[in-house]
Design an enzyme around this catalytic site. Sequence first.
Site, PDB file in Angstrom:
ATOM      1  N   HIS A  64      48.741  43.896  33.376  1.00 48.88           N
ATOM      2  CA  HIS A  64      48.210  43.026  34.440  1.00 48.88           C
ATOM      3  C   HIS A  64      48.752  43.433  35.809  1.00 48.88           C
ATOM      4  O   HIS A  64      49.886  43.891  35.937  1.00 48.88           O
ATOM      5  CB  HIS A  64      48.429  41.553  34.120  1.00 48.88           C
ATOM      6  CG  HIS A  64      49.842  41.051  34.153  1.00 48.88           C
ATOM      7  ND1 HIS A  64      50.421  40.556  35.298  1.00 48.88           N
ATOM      8  CD2 HIS A  64      50.778  40.922  33.184  1.00 48.88           C
ATOM      9  CE1 HIS A  64      51.653  40.140  35.012  1.00 48.88           C
ATOM     10  NE2 HIS A  64      51.899  40.357  33.748  1.00 48.88           N
ATOM     11  N   ASP A 165      57.168  42.725  36.696  1.00 51.48           N
ATOM     12  CA  ASP A 165      56.183  41.972  35.906  1.00 51.48           C
ATOM     13  C   ASP A 165      54.892  41.916  36.729  1.00 51.48           C
ATOM     14  O   ASP A 165      54.790  41.082  37.624  1.00 51.48           O
ATOM     15  CB  ASP A 165      56.726  40.574  35.616  1.00 51.48           C
ATOM     16  CG  ASP A 165      55.768  39.730  34.799  1.00 51.48           C
ATOM     17  OD1 ASP A 165      54.782  40.247  34.303  1.00 51.48           O
ATOM     18  OD2 ASP A 165      56.043  38.512  34.683  1.00 51.48           O
ATOM     19  N   GLU A 195      46.774  37.192  35.016  1.00 51.95           N
ATOM     20  CA  GLU A 195      47.551  36.979  33.790  1.00 51.95           C
ATOM     21  C   GLU A 195      48.518  35.824  33.964  1.00 51.95           C
ATOM     22  O   GLU A 195      48.713  35.003  33.065  1.00 51.95           O
ATOM     23  CB  GLU A 195      48.325  38.258  33.432  1.00 51.95           C
ATOM     24  CG  GLU A 195      48.976  38.231  32.045  1.00 51.95           C
ATOM     25  CD  GLU A 195      50.401  37.694  32.021  1.00 51.95           C
ATOM     26  OE1 GLU A 195      50.949  37.517  30.935  1.00 51.95           O
ATOM     27  OE2 GLU A 195      50.979  37.412  33.104  1.00 51.95           O
ATOM     28  N   GLU A 196      49.153  35.770  35.135  1.00 48.95           N
ATOM     29  CA  GLU A 196      50.231  34.793  35.350  1.00 48.95           C
ATOM     30  C   GLU A 196      49.723  33.346  35.407  1.00 48.95           C
ATOM     31  O   GLU A 196      50.521  32.412  35.383  1.00 48.95           O
ATOM     32  CB  GLU A 196      51.014  35.131  36.627  1.00 48.95           C
ATOM     33  CG  GLU A 196      51.717  36.490  36.593  1.00 48.95           C
ATOM     34  CD  GLU A 196      52.915  36.549  35.652  1.00 48.95           C
ATOM     35  OE1 GLU A 196      53.228  35.530  35.026  1.00 48.95           O
ATOM     36  OE2 GLU A 196      53.503  37.640  35.543  1.00 48.95           O
ATOM     37  N   ASP A 218      53.566  45.037  28.817  1.00 55.19           N
ATOM     38  CA  ASP A 218      54.088  44.006  29.723  1.00 55.19           C
ATOM     39  C   ASP A 218      55.610  43.938  29.568  1.00 55.19           C
ATOM     40  O   ASP A 218      56.186  44.618  28.716  1.00 55.19           O
ATOM     41  CB  ASP A 218      53.432  42.654  29.396  1.00 55.19           C
ATOM     42  CG  ASP A 218      53.393  41.697  30.593  1.00 55.19           C
ATOM     43  OD1 ASP A 218      54.197  41.854  31.529  1.00 55.19           O
ATOM     44  OD2 ASP A 218      52.557  40.763  30.578  1.00 55.19           O
ATOM     45  N   HIS A 306      60.480  36.839  36.649  1.00 51.82           N
ATOM     46  CA  HIS A 306      60.000  35.777  37.544  1.00 51.82           C
ATOM     47  C   HIS A 306      61.061  35.382  38.579  1.00 51.82           C
ATOM     48  O   HIS A 306      61.043  34.256  39.077  1.00 51.82           O
ATOM     49  CB  HIS A 306      59.475  34.560  36.773  1.00 51.82           C
ATOM     50  CG  HIS A 306      58.169  34.850  36.074  1.00 51.82           C
ATOM     51  ND1 HIS A 306      57.344  33.871  35.588  1.00 51.82           N
ATOM     52  CD2 HIS A 306      57.536  36.016  35.816  1.00 51.82           C
ATOM     53  CE1 HIS A 306      56.276  34.433  35.035  1.00 51.82           C
ATOM     54  NE2 HIS A 306      56.378  35.745  35.154  1.00 51.82           N
TER      55      HIS A 306
HETATM   56 CO    CO Z   1      54.978  37.106  34.234  1.00 52.54          CO
HETATM   57 ZN    ZN Z   2      53.697  39.833  32.759  1.00 51.90          ZN
END
Ligand code: CO
Ligand code: ZN
Length: 335
Positions: A64, A165, A195-196, A218, A306
Amino acid sequence: MKNLIQTLVEIPSPSGYEAQIREVIRSVVTPLADEVTTDPLGNLIARKSAQASPQGLKIMLSAHIDEIGLMVTHIDDNGFVRFTNLGGVRPHTCIGGRVRFLNGRIGVISMEPLDDPAKVPTFDKLYIDLGCSSRQSCPVKVGDVAAFERPFTDLGDRLISKAMDDRIGAAVLIEAMRQFDASPHQLYCVFSTQEEVGLRGATTAAYAVNPDLALAIDVTGTGDTPRPANLRMEVSLGKGPAIKVRDGGMLSDPRVVNWMVRTAEKANIPYQLEILEGGTTDARAMQLARAGVPAGCLSIPTRYIHSPSEMVDFGDVQYAVRLLVELMSHPVDLE
Ligand code: CO
Ligand code: ZN
């Protein structure tokens, strides 16, 4: 490869606003693919099937290209901006940090005094200061989006960025595409969106591609930091890419796990088995597409996911490329 990683991670492209990163990736993958298309959700789909043979499968690989970010909800008379999250942002990773809006404007995140300083504030206590003094002179408006602003940092063996990410997954997929020439499969390399906020891009892309087999690329968490949140998380930085067995949203197809393990062992590539208790990836959306698809995930171990400083091990990244190339270079035998 570090140059490619730096280029990808420094572009701000929060969920739903991936145009900038998509165009950069389009220019990089167009010479590597037989056909490159974009779908209505903004997924970039690069097909590589020049050497496809009758023993080959239609395989969807997904990384992603969105990242977590913020969206403006309100601007007060003095120009202070209130916001909400796009994806899994936590308030304690915001304070004192900076954000970059898509129009290039930078702001700093601060907070109101806390009633209880021992408590982590909620988003409604936080605001963005863009250096303006009124609502009229504020350079952003309600609905505008921002990504975290941190430079890429190369520590040698370890790399840090606000968007490992999942730009690191995109970088692994691009590097592997350069070496897919002898693949007997029809490869659909998908650089997915949103995706998030719930695997939305991969959901429509998987419907369109209709693959025989699917892998996400990922990040995954690690258990190798002081007092980790999950003491039993086995994955560490520097011990090789992780082969996902399960996460919070899916059980990898055990036949896919076994094929990945066999391939890594045959090629002498170090690997770890991953069980992540929270979170999931595009693999979930692909597994549940149409009538169902055998699916798994190749994970890059990552600390501080994150947060504005996500850390990966460069050796793990390089081994992930090797494993992905190895997996795609031979007929697949699921047993
Ligand atoms: Co993420
Ligand atoms: Zn991810």
